[in-house]
Design a protein around this motif. Sequence first.
Motif, PDB file in Angstrom:
ATOM      1  N   ALA A  75      22.686  15.071   4.635  1.00 16.65           N
ATOM      2  CA  ALA A  75      23.636  15.411   3.856  1.00 16.65           C
ATOM      3  C   ALA A  75      24.624  16.722   4.413  1.00 16.65           C
ATOM      4  CB  ALA A  75      23.295  15.464   2.316  1.00 16.65           C
ATOM      5  N   MET A  76      25.694  16.883   4.401  1.00 17.48           N
ATOM      6  CA  MET A  76      26.400  17.976   5.035  1.00 17.48           C
ATOM      7  C   MET A  76      27.679  18.359   4.135  1.00 17.48           C
ATOM      8  SD  MET A  76      26.028  17.381   9.186  1.00 17.48           S
ATOM      9  CE  MET A  76      26.236  19.285   9.355  1.00 17.48           C
ATOM     10  N   GLY A  77      27.979  19.442   4.309  1.00 20.11           N
ATOM     11  CA  GLY A  77      29.216  19.985   3.677  1.00 20.11           C
ATOM     12  C   GLY A  77      29.531  21.303   4.140  1.00 20.11           C
ATOM     13  N   TRP A  78      30.791  21.830   3.250  1.00 25.90           N
ATOM     14  CA  TRP A  78      31.365  23.121   3.509  1.00 25.90           C
ATOM     15  C   TRP A  78      31.407  23.840   2.139  1.00 25.90           C
ATOM     16  CZ3 TRP A  78      32.816  24.736   8.262  1.00 25.90           C
ATOM     17  CH2 TRP A  78      32.850  23.575   9.181  1.00 25.90           C
ATOM     18  N   TYR A  79      30.968  25.040   2.207  1.00 26.84           N
ATOM     19  CA  TYR A  79      31.320  25.989   1.038  1.00 26.84           C
ATOM     20  C   TYR A  79      32.244  27.104   1.690  1.00 26.84           C
ATOM     21  CZ  TYR A  79      28.098  24.283  -2.580  1.00 26.84           C
ATOM     22  OH  TYR A  79      27.649  23.663  -3.346  1.00 26.84           O
ATOM     23  N   ARG A  80      32.963  27.795   0.687  1.00 20.91           N
ATOM     24  CA  ARG A  80      33.824  28.913   1.268  1.00 20.91           C
ATOM     25  C   ARG A  80      33.665  30.073   0.121  1.00 20.91           C
ATOM     26  NH1 ARG A  80      39.846  26.406  -0.070  1.00 20.91           N
ATOM     27  NH2 ARG A  80      39.687  26.414  -2.399  1.00 20.91           N
ATOM     28  N   GLN A  81      33.854  31.395   0.693  1.00 23.37           N
ATOM     29  CA  GLN A  81      33.948  32.319  -0.148  1.00 23.37           C
ATOM     30  C   GLN A  81      35.130  33.378   0.150  1.00 23.37           C
ATOM     31  OE1 GLN A  81      30.027  34.516   0.027  1.00 23.37           O
ATOM     32  NE2 GLN A  81      30.760  35.494  -1.988  1.00 23.37           N
ATOM     33  N   ALA A  82      35.996  33.576  -0.757  1.00 24.51           N
ATOM     34  CA  ALA A  82      37.024  34.392  -0.655  1.00 24.51           C
ATOM     35  C   ALA A  82      36.576  35.789  -0.978  1.00 24.51           C
ATOM     36  CB  ALA A  82      38.107  33.673  -1.332  1.00 24.51           C
ATOM     37  N   PRO A  83      37.385  37.001  -0.723  1.00 19.22           N
ATOM     38  CA  PRO A  83      37.061  38.108  -1.003  1.00 19.22           C
ATOM     39  C   PRO A  83      36.899  38.372  -2.572  1.00 19.22           C
ATOM     40  CG  PRO A  83      38.308  38.207   0.963  1.00 19.22           C
ATOM     41  CD  PRO A  83      38.378  36.774   0.418  1.00 19.22           C
TER      42      PRO A  83
END
Length: 124
Positions: free
Chosen positions: A32-40
């Motif tokens: 399984a794969m995916g994307w997370y993100r983190q904004a300032p």
Amino acid sequence: VQLQASGGGLVQPGGSLRLSCAASGSSFSVAAMGWYRQAPGKQRELVAAINSGGSTNYADSVKGRFTISRDNTKNTMYLQMDSLKLEDTAVYYCYSKPYWDSPYWDVGSRSVVWGQGTLVTVSS
């Protein structure tokens, strides 16, 4: 498994980018794969995930604008981002986890492998 993310950059609002996450190792097709993100100043958040069967899960904020896909022949996962907004600005991280570690969009276990981040900046 090692992951290499790429494709970030500077784009104007309404524009598009495609992120890639290339994986090494022979177990890509069952992961399984995916994307997370983190904004300032913000917590990391799920963007999109895809399991080995092709099922997908998207954050409400990106539904209808982002599309996650995978090419098992190239050991690569993609995130097509369209209609980008200012609030999409963040560092995007790809991840991989074993197929048996469910749910596939959760990254709280020790079995998760992360790629390095790629910065997406949406600005006029």
